[in-house]
Design an enzyme around this catalytic site. Structure first.
Site, PDB file in Angstrom:
ATOM      1  N   GLU A 125       0.804  -1.218   0.000  1.00  0.00           N
ATOM      2  CA  GLU A 125       0.000   0.000   0.000  1.00  0.00           C
ATOM      3  C   GLU A 125       0.841   1.274   0.000  1.00  0.00           C
ATOM      4  O   GLU A 125       0.306   2.370  -0.174  1.00  0.00           O
ATOM      5  CB  GLU A 125      -0.944  -0.013   1.211  1.00  0.00           C
ATOM      6  CG  GLU A 125      -2.057  -1.054   1.063  1.00  0.00           C
ATOM      7  CD  GLU A 125      -2.971  -1.126   2.267  1.00  0.00           C
ATOM      8  OE1 GLU A 125      -2.579  -0.640   3.339  1.00  0.00           O
ATOM      9  OE2 GLU A 125      -4.072  -1.678   2.124  1.00  0.00           O
ATOM     10  N   GLU A 131       7.159 -21.875   7.921  1.00  0.00           N
ATOM     11  CA  GLU A 131       7.727 -20.989   8.939  1.00  0.00           C
ATOM     12  C   GLU A 131       8.755 -21.662   9.837  1.00  0.00           C
ATOM     13  O   GLU A 131       9.403 -21.017  10.652  1.00  0.00           O
ATOM     14  CB  GLU A 131       6.617 -20.429   9.828  1.00  0.00           C
ATOM     15  CG  GLU A 131       5.959 -21.471  10.713  1.00  0.00           C
ATOM     16  CD  GLU A 131       4.867 -20.896  11.597  1.00  0.00           C
ATOM     17  OE1 GLU A 131       4.857 -21.236  12.802  1.00  0.00           O
ATOM     18  OE2 GLU A 131       4.032 -20.126  11.108  1.00  0.00           O
TER      19      GLU A 131
END
Length: 301
Positions: A85, A116
């Site tokens: 953004e 992960e």
């Protein structure tokens, strides 16, 4: 390891929601809302640490460095969201703020929970970004013990990059590898261990703070207006014109004309209208002021 995990605040049971499965709909929503109120208070407690982080990031970006968000699962997705953004909101170079997510881009929409578990993967993915000592790396993990961002932060620290950790447990493992550890303690989740709830909300708030205040300090905001907005569609062009009308005494037609002459760039258009100068002169004034609109206007008065 199991005992260590269950001792974490983010894994403990919330006494206020032990009857969650027996609550009526509105009761469930009310208790979730009450718990969410705790998030902002927790974030307030770590404002001093966020301040340090923002100042370091700003100095890095001013010196040609970059900011990297590293995480897995929900934490990784929050990093992707905030980084993506920055270009449309602040016309930031896409290289300026980047995300590194366990499992790659596909993991944003399709969970890859096992991605992960390996520190070396975090190291290799960060190496792929060619991180240097000029950069800043933020490792995001609610538990504070996720191997992927820990590995990335270790590597970043080894090469001299400034490191920041973002977790939701006191004395988090990842904090040991951070120049600036941020531990925001939101308490046990409504749904035990579901850190996409309060922990994620806290981290989203903090990432919003970090990127927004950094961009303000870089001169991408005038007053409280997005003067570096990328006017790439009709809505954003109209927003750009509205900003010109807010900042100057121009008419709608004059604002529209200036915006076109400025190649849809709001900052030079404002300088043009406020100082009655050409686009080229406006660009030169902004260059002299290091992109800060207020300074550019003052230089011409």
């Amino acid at each position: 390891m199991a005992d260590s995990l269950t001792s974490l605040t983010t894994e403990q049971r919330n006494e206020r929601t032990k009857n969650l499965d027996r609550m009526a709909t509105e009761e469930m929503l009310a208790v979730m809302n009450e718990e969410d109120h705790r998030v902002a208070k927790a974030v307030k407690q770590v404002l001093p640490s966020i301040t340090i982080a923002v100042d370091e990031i700003t100095n890095s970006l001013k010196g040609g460095g970059r900011l990297f968000y590293v995480g897995a699962g929900t934490s990784g997705r929050l990093g992707v969201l905030d980084a993506s953004e920055c270009p449309p909101t602040f016309m930031a170079d896409p290289e300026m703020v980047q995300s590194v997510m366990a499992g790659g881009g596909q993991a944003f929409t399709q969970a890859r929970e096992n991605a992960e578990d390996d520190e070396s993967e975090g190291v290799q993915d960060l190496k792929g970004k060619k991180v240097t000592a000029k950069d800043v790396v933020i490792g995001i993990t609610a538990s504070g013990r996720t191997p992927y961002p820990i590995g990335a932060l270790k590597h970043a620290k080894d090469i001299g990059a400034y490191t920041i950790s973002l977790s939701c447990n006191n004395h988090s493992k990842i904090s040991a590898f951070a120049d600036c550890p941020i531990e925001v303690i939101v308490g046990p989740e409504v749904l035990t261990g579901s850190t996409r709830l309060k922990a994620a909300s806290a981290h989203k708030m903090i990432l919003n703070m970090i990127s927004t205040t950094t961009m303000v300090k870089l001169g991408k905001v005038y007053e409280n207006l997005m003067v570096d907005v990328h006017a790439s569609n009709y809505k954003l062009r109209e927003r750009a014109k509205s900003i010109l009308l807010e900042c100057t005494t121009a008419t709608y037609e004059e604002a529209e004309k200036a915006l076109v002459e400025a190649n849809l760039q709001v900052k030079p258009a404002i300088v043009m209208l406020k100082g009655n100068v050409s686009f080229q002169q406006a660009k030169e004034l902004l260059e002299q002021s290091d992109g800060h609109l207020r300074k550019a206007v003052e230089l011409n008065t």
